[in-house]
Design a protein around this motif. Structure first.
Motif, mmCIF file in Angstrom:
data_model
loop_
_atom_site.group_PDB
_atom_site.id
_atom_site.type_symbol
_atom_site.label_atom_id
_atom_site.label_comp_id
_atom_site.label_asym_id
_atom_site.label_seq_id
_atom_site.Cartn_x
_atom_site.Cartn_y
_atom_site.Cartn_z
ATOM 1 N N VAL A 134 0.824 -1.205 0.000
ATOM 2 C CA VAL A 134 0.000 0.000 0.000
ATOM 3 C C VAL A 134 0.860 1.258 0.000
ATOM 4 O O VAL A 134 0.564 2.236 -0.689
ATOM 5 C CB VAL A 134 -0.942 -0.004 1.229
ATOM 6 N N GLU A 135 1.934 1.221 0.784
ATOM 7 C CA GLU A 135 2.776 2.408 0.933
ATOM 8 C C GLU A 135 3.351 2.860 -0.401
ATOM 9 O O GLU A 135 3.362 4.053 -0.720
ATOM 10 C CB GLU A 135 3.898 2.109 1.926
ATOM 11 N N ASN A 136 3.806 1.899 -1.214
ATOM 12 C CA ASN A 136 4.409 2.231 -2.511
ATOM 13 C C ASN A 136 3.446 2.048 -3.677
ATOM 14 O O ASN A 136 3.813 2.269 -4.819
ATOM 15 C CB ASN A 136 5.652 1.367 -2.738
ATOM 16 N N GLU A 137 2.213 1.611 -3.379
ATOM 17 C CA GLU A 137 1.170 1.405 -4.380
ATOM 18 C C GLU A 137 1.637 0.494 -5.521
ATOM 19 O O GLU A 137 1.631 0.858 -6.695
ATOM 20 C CB GLU A 137 0.664 2.741 -4.929
ATOM 21 N N VAL A 138 2.019 -0.729 -5.130
ATOM 22 C CA VAL A 138 2.391 -1.737 -6.110
ATOM 23 C C VAL A 138 1.850 -3.096 -5.644
ATOM 24 O O VAL A 138 1.613 -3.311 -4.459
ATOM 25 C CB VAL A 138 3.908 -1.854 -6.346
#
Length: 336
Positions: free
Chosen positions: A328-332
């Motif tokens: 979620v943090e890096n949206e991958v």
């Protein structure tokens, strides 16, 4: 006899009996008997949840049959206490988490509706026995839900065949959570200083297949490419572990050269309780990043999701065959 064939036969029998009567009590009894047949002839024979194409087809057929049998009963709330008990009983004997979630979801929906009506009707005659009865059924349902494995969480605005959510590392039968990905940090002993964590993170990312996604209000939006007959469209789908099938707005069928008049009919349930007619058609490829599945059956339904930022749903018929983690943090998405 395979599961889809059994489901088809049960549905045909129920439809024939329903067409022969307009009496509401008789129709209710026909649907109830259909649920018992679903329990005895389908759910009891499905076996351990799996990810094979055969199992997923059986799961999809069973989910369609659950919607067909249970939704009319839920809408009329016929015999509220008995209906909740029946739905919980069938769910309790179901080993598939997607089907179990659908059944318990219907039971909770009936309870919620009846409790709202109780609040509006307080003070009227005869309410005492009804409140007591509903409370007893609530205890049964809550006890069952606490003892059961938690089904996948959903984040979609549409409640479809099974029923959305997101999963860190997933199999069909495991519950899902979306958690931020944090790279491992080396031990302080011998650590090369402040730059070490960044270097380690880069090594992890370099060695994995990644797909860029968007996370909006806890909803995971995934870029997907669909190919068929030389045509290709890029769409945005909501990652939906509660859905058995991957679904797309029917406006994309023409762009892919899919003739919906020849496609197999099905049903899709939306959040407001409506059941819409949909069509099932096989396309050449469905691909998410480096992951692609050939000869893939898509569900096309009346939906224009442009206002909500996605064009359909990425379901367990695709996700159940992959191992992945939502960062979620890096949206991958990280594929394994």
């Amino acid at each position: 006899m395979d599961i889809p064939q059994r489901c088809q036969e049960i549905r045909a029998q129920v439809e024939g009996e329903l067409s022969a009567t307009h009496d509401e009590e008789a129709r209710t009894e026909i649907l109830v008997q259909g649920l018992y047949q679903l329990n005895d002839l389908v759910l009891a024979e499905m076996g351990k949840p799996g990810r094979s194409e055969r199992y997923l087809k059986g799961q999809s057929a069973a989910l369609d049959l659950i919607v067909f049998l249970a939704l009319p009963l839920v809408r009329v709330k016929s015999g509220t206490r008995d209906l909740v008990s029946l739905l919980v009983e069938v769910a309790e004997g179901c080993s598939d988490p997607v089907l179990e979630k659908k059944l318990t979801g219907y039971a909770k929906q009936v309870l919620s509706q009846s409790q709202r009506e109780e609040g509006a009707a307080q003070g009227s005659s005869g309410i005492g026995w009804y409140i007591a009865g509903t409370a007893a059924v609530s205890v049964v349902l809550i006890s069952y839900l606490l003892l059961s494995l938690q089904p996948p969480k959903r984040t979609s605005v549409l409640s479809r065949d099974g029923g959305p959510g997101a999963r860190s590392e997933t199999t069909v039968s495991q519950p899902l959570e979306i958690t931020p990905y944090r790279p491992p940090v080396p031990h302080e002993n011998g650590a090369p200083g402040a730059e070490a964590p960044a270097k380690r993170a880069m090594k992890v990312e370099m060695g994995e297949h990644l797909t860029k996604i968007k996370v909006v209000a806890s909803q995971v939006l995934v870029p997907v490419i669909v190919k068929n007959g030389g045509e290709s469209v890029k769409v945005t789908l909501l990652l939906d572990t509660g859905s058995t099938r991957t679904a797309l707005g029917e406006q994309f069928a023409a762009k892919l050269g899919v003739d919906l008049t020849r496609a197999r009919g099905s049903l899709v349930e939306v959040a407001d309780g409506r059941v819409l007619h949909s069509k099932l058609a096989t396309v050449d490829v469905v691909a998410v990043g480096s992951r692609a599945l050939p000869s893939f059956e898509l569900e096309f339904f009346p939906y224009n999701g442009s206002d909500q930022g996605f064009d359909g749903f990425l379901g367990m018929d695709f996700l159940g065959r992959q191992r992945y983690q939502i960062d979620v943090e890096n949206e991958v998405i990280r594929w394994f």
